[in-house]
Design a protein around this motif. Structure first.
Motif, PDB file in Angstrom:
ATOM      1  N   GLU A 188      18.396  18.468 -12.055  1.00 58.70           N
ATOM      2  CA  GLU A 188      17.709  17.298 -12.233  1.00 58.70           C
ATOM      3  C   GLU A 188      15.986  17.373 -12.522  1.00 58.70           C
ATOM      4  N   LEU A 189      15.523  16.908 -13.340  1.00 66.73           N
ATOM      5  CA  LEU A 189      14.162  16.664 -13.636  1.00 66.73           C
ATOM      6  C   LEU A 189      13.304  15.944 -12.359  1.00 66.73           C
ATOM      7  N   GLU A 190      12.514  16.755 -11.815  1.00 66.06           N
ATOM      8  CA  GLU A 190      11.765  15.912 -10.617  1.00 66.06           C
ATOM      9  C   GLU A 190      10.518  15.821 -10.735  1.00 66.06           C
ATOM     10  N   LEU A 191       9.817  14.848 -10.470  1.00 67.80           N
ATOM     11  CA  LEU A 191       8.180  14.717 -10.277  1.00 67.80           C
ATOM     12  C   LEU A 191       7.755  14.785  -8.997  1.00 67.80           C
ATOM     13  N   ALA A 192       6.840  15.545  -9.040  1.00 76.00           N
ATOM     14  CA  ALA A 192       6.338  15.956  -7.575  1.00 76.00           C
ATOM     15  C   ALA A 192       4.822  15.477  -7.700  1.00 76.00           C
ATOM     16  N   GLU A 193       4.300  14.642  -6.942  1.00 73.88           N
ATOM     17  CA  GLU A 193       2.846  14.220  -6.742  1.00 73.88           C
ATOM     18  C   GLU A 193       2.301  14.899  -5.548  1.00 73.88           C
ATOM     19  N   LEU A 194       1.175  15.441  -5.541  1.00 75.67           N
ATOM     20  CA  LEU A 194       0.359  15.975  -4.375  1.00 75.67           C
ATOM     21  C   LEU A 194      -0.596  15.070  -3.907  1.00 75.67           C
ATOM     22  N   LYS A 195      -0.484  14.340  -2.745  1.00 78.28           N
ATOM     23  CA  LYS A 195      -1.694  13.808  -1.912  1.00 78.28           C
ATOM     24  C   LYS A 195      -2.210  14.757  -0.984  1.00 78.28           C
ATOM     25  N   THR A 196      -3.537  15.033  -0.997  1.00 83.37           N
ATOM     26  CA  THR A 196      -4.249  15.546   0.135  1.00 83.37           C
ATOM     27  C   THR A 196      -4.665  14.527   1.185  1.00 83.37           C
ATOM     28  N   ARG A 197      -4.596  14.989   2.427  1.00 85.62           N
ATOM     29  CA  ARG A 197      -5.199  14.102   3.473  1.00 85.62           C
ATOM     30  C   ARG A 197      -6.340  14.570   4.145  1.00 85.62           C
ATOM     31  N   ARG A 198      -7.250  13.731   4.456  1.00 85.33           N
ATOM     32  CA  ARG A 198      -8.256  14.211   5.372  1.00 85.33           C
ATOM     33  C   ARG A 198      -8.011  14.827   6.750  1.00 85.33           C
ATOM     34  N   HIS A 199      -7.039  13.849   7.259  1.00 90.64           N
ATOM     35  CA  HIS A 199      -6.838  14.070   8.761  1.00 90.64           C
ATOM     36  C   HIS A 199      -5.291  14.367   8.815  1.00 90.64           C
ATOM     37  N   PRO A 200      -4.664  15.329   9.636  1.00 90.04           N
ATOM     38  CA  PRO A 200      -3.503  15.624   9.977  1.00 90.04           C
ATOM     39  C   PRO A 200      -2.347  14.782  10.188  1.00 90.04           C
ATOM     40  N   VAL A 201      -2.388  13.615   9.707  1.00 83.69           N
ATOM     41  CA  VAL A 201      -1.481  12.274   9.777  1.00 83.69           C
ATOM     42  C   VAL A 201      -1.025  12.100   8.548  1.00 83.69           C
ATOM     43  N   LEU A 202       0.122  11.196   8.519  1.00 79.69           N
ATOM     44  CA  LEU A 202       0.908  10.502   7.354  1.00 79.69           C
ATOM     45  C   LEU A 202      -0.097   9.359   6.792  1.00 79.69           C
ATOM     46  N   SER A 203      -0.184   9.118   5.822  1.00 83.74           N
ATOM     47  CA  SER A 203      -0.784   7.771   5.234  1.00 83.74           C
ATOM     48  C   SER A 203      -0.216   6.677   5.709  1.00 83.74           C
ATOM     49  N   PRO A 204      -1.041   5.488   6.030  1.00 83.65           N
ATOM     50  CA  PRO A 204      -0.160   4.317   6.430  1.00 83.65           C
ATOM     51  C   PRO A 204       0.584   4.020   5.394  1.00 83.65           C
ATOM     52  N   ASP A 205       1.624   2.881   5.767  1.00 82.93           N
ATOM     53  CA  ASP A 205       2.519   2.246   4.771  1.00 82.93           C
ATOM     54  C   ASP A 205       1.983   1.777   3.441  1.00 82.93           C
ATOM     55  N   ALA A 206       0.636   1.069   3.864  1.00 80.35           N
ATOM     56  CA  ALA A 206       0.290   0.400   2.616  1.00 80.35           C
ATOM     57  C   ALA A 206      -0.267   1.491   1.610  1.00 80.35           C
ATOM     58  N   GLN A 207      -0.871   2.710   1.990  1.00 81.24           N
ATOM     59  CA  GLN A 207      -1.191   3.685   1.324  1.00 81.24           C
ATOM     60  C   GLN A 207      -0.036   4.331   0.628  1.00 81.24           C
ATOM     61  N   ARG A 208       0.995   4.438   1.236  1.00 84.34           N
ATOM     62  CA  ARG A 208       2.065   5.104   0.458  1.00 84.34           C
ATOM     63  C   ARG A 208       2.834   4.134  -0.497  1.00 84.34           C
ATOM     64  N   LYS A 209       2.675   2.967  -0.195  1.00 79.89           N
ATOM     65  CA  LYS A 209       3.283   1.798  -1.359  1.00 79.89           C
ATOM     66  C   LYS A 209       2.464   1.835  -2.483  1.00 79.89           C
ATOM     67  N   LYS A 210       0.991   2.223  -2.305  1.00 88.59           N
ATOM     68  CA  LYS A 210       0.278   2.343  -3.682  1.00 88.59           C
ATOM     69  C   LYS A 210       0.785   3.664  -4.214  1.00 88.59           C
ATOM     70  N   ASP A 211       1.058   4.691  -3.595  1.00 94.14           N
ATOM     71  CA  ASP A 211       1.159   5.907  -4.057  1.00 94.14           C
ATOM     72  C   ASP A 211       2.704   6.035  -4.733  1.00 94.14           C
ATOM     73  N   CYS A 212       3.619   5.304  -4.094  1.00 99.04           N
ATOM     74  CA  CYS A 212       5.173   4.986  -4.917  1.00 99.04           C
ATOM     75  C   CYS A 212       4.914   4.299  -5.937  1.00 99.04           C
ATOM     76  N   PHE A 213       4.070   3.159  -6.114  1.00100.50           N
ATOM     77  CA  PHE A 213       3.836   2.654  -7.313  1.00100.50           C
ATOM     78  C   PHE A 213       3.338   3.675  -8.427  1.00100.50           C
ATOM     79  N   GLN A 214       2.269   4.408  -8.342  1.00101.56           N
ATOM     80  CA  GLN A 214       1.677   5.427  -8.954  1.00101.56           C
ATOM     81  C   GLN A 214       2.699   6.182  -9.653  1.00101.56           C
ATOM     82  N   VAL A 215       3.596   6.953  -8.749  1.00 99.46           N
ATOM     83  CA  VAL A 215       4.725   7.866  -9.399  1.00 99.46           C
ATOM     84  C   VAL A 215       5.397   7.090 -10.041  1.00 99.46           C
ATOM     85  N   SER A 216       5.959   5.739  -9.806  1.00102.15           N
ATOM     86  CA  SER A 216       6.874   5.084 -10.745  1.00102.15           C
ATOM     87  C   SER A 216       6.373   4.686 -11.940  1.00102.15           C
TER      88      SER A 216
END
Length: 370
Positions: A188-216
């Motif tokens: 399968e052809l997969e798109l992988a997007e790298l997001k770097t985080r300044r702090h060692p925690v996952l992005s909040p939901d709103a940020q991930r929603k924005k990221d999901c829209f970007q890769v879509s």
């Protein structure tokens, strides 16, 4: 599949296709997301004062000015990240266009760190060379040469990085750069997007929603490219390129080294569109976002994105309505007013004032500034 080094690819800077925010280096809860576009400020813009504090409000002149935002900001096309930033806060994105160059030292440091990580990853599979260019036709020719070299590499080696995408969406040319495309063990052809985080925690939901829209959006455009839906006529119409103009000597030399006998941008465009449609490249099957801690390079988590075409299309139509001048910009809803806490433009935000958002939303930023 083992990674091997690809043929040389020209750096984004040299190609004129650089969209710094396309790799999304920022933590929005730490330092606000704003455009790094080099476009001229709008006619009503005022730059920050000596203390870098915004002292006056750039006025939206839609009631007096017949120019659309595309015309106001002198834009021939948009980046994918222009639309994904609208997904976070459209009003903030507009202020970023009105006030280009407003970049705090803290944000600059974050961008530099993220850029270094992305460059290191790209150098794992690409050799970068710089090709001098003398025209916008040369700049687009470099993009096309990169695409022509990447298509067979993806098919033979199974992995490429920094792949340019472009296509007309709702009457506007949209461009971007995909971090990585690779084939999975299941083919399968997969798109992988790298997001770097300044702090060692996952992005909040709103940020991930924005990221999901970007890769879509990346999938939306890439799929149209390989399905033959992107046309030469549309590209020329939006970019105002001259396909018959001879390419510069450095670009011609680079093309010959890659095995391409061309003289003009038009020649290259024909090759690219033929390669995209005849290479048997499939549409993208999977979308993945990897969140990595900047300091330790530790993988914090992975987001698998479900592509919802109808939802993507509806959002794009809504966002493009602003760029075409069919509506005024909008800020966040009251439920997301917490975003104002890290926004540089909160003190002057016309949307916040007209919506009656409480001043307390700005207290954390004000305390930090003392």
């Amino acid at each position: 599949m083992a990674e091997t080094r690809e043929e040389e690819t020209v750096s984004a800077e040299a190609s004129g296709f650089s969209d710094l925010s396309d790799s999304e280096f920022l933590d929005l809860e730490d330092t606000q997301e704003s455009s790094t576009s080099h476009n001229k400020p709008g006619p009503s813009s005022e730059l920050p004062g000596k203390d870098r504090k915004l002292t006056s409000l750039p006025k939206w002149k839609r009631g007096l000015d017949v120019l659309s935002p595309m015309e106001q900001f002198h834009l021939k096309y948009l980046y994918v990240t222009d639309l994904s930033t609208q997904n976070w806060c459209e009003q903030q994105m507009v202020y970023g266009k009105e006030l280009p160059g407003f970049l705090t030292p803290e944000k600059s440091s974050v961008l530099d760190t993220g850029a270094s990580i992305h460059l290191a990853r790209e150098l794992e599979v690409h050799d970068l060379v710089t090709v001098p260019i003398t025209s916008k036709e040369d700049a687009w020719a470099i993009k096309f040469l990169n695409i022509l070299s990447m298509i067979p590499t993806l098919q033979s080696e199974g992995r490429i990085r920094e792949f340019p995408v472009f296509g007309e969406v709702e009457g506007v040319l949209l461009v971007g750069v995909i971090d990585e495309l690779h084939y999975t063990a299941r083919g399968e052809l997969e798109l992988a997007e790298l997001k770097t985080r300044r702090h060692p925690v996952l992005s909040p939901d709103a940020q991930r929603k924005k990221d999901c829209f970007q890769v879509s959006l990346y999938k939306y455009i890439f799929d149209a490219m390989v399905q033959g839906k992107v046309t030469t006529a549309s590209l020329i119409h939006h970019t105002k390129l001259s396909p018959e103009k001879p390419l510069g000597p450095s670009v011609l030399r680079h093309a010959r080294q890659g095995g391409f006998s061309v003289k003009s941008l038009g020649d290259l465009m024909e090759l690219v569109f033929l390669s995209l449609t005849l290479s048997d490249l499939p549409v993208i099957d999977m979308l993945k976002i990897e969140y990595i801690h900047q300091e330790t390079a530790t993988l914090l988590g992975t987001e698998i994105v479900a592509f919802e075409e109808t939802e993507v299309r509806n959002k794009v139509q809504h966002y493009m309505a602003y760029w075409m001048g069919h509506r005024e910009p909008q800020g966040v809803d009251v439920e997301e007013a917490w975003k104002c806490r890290t926004c540089t433009y909160a003190d002057i935000c016309e949307w916040r004032k007209s919506s009656g958002l409480p001043k307390s939303m700005l207290e954390p930023q004000a305390e930090k500034a003392k």
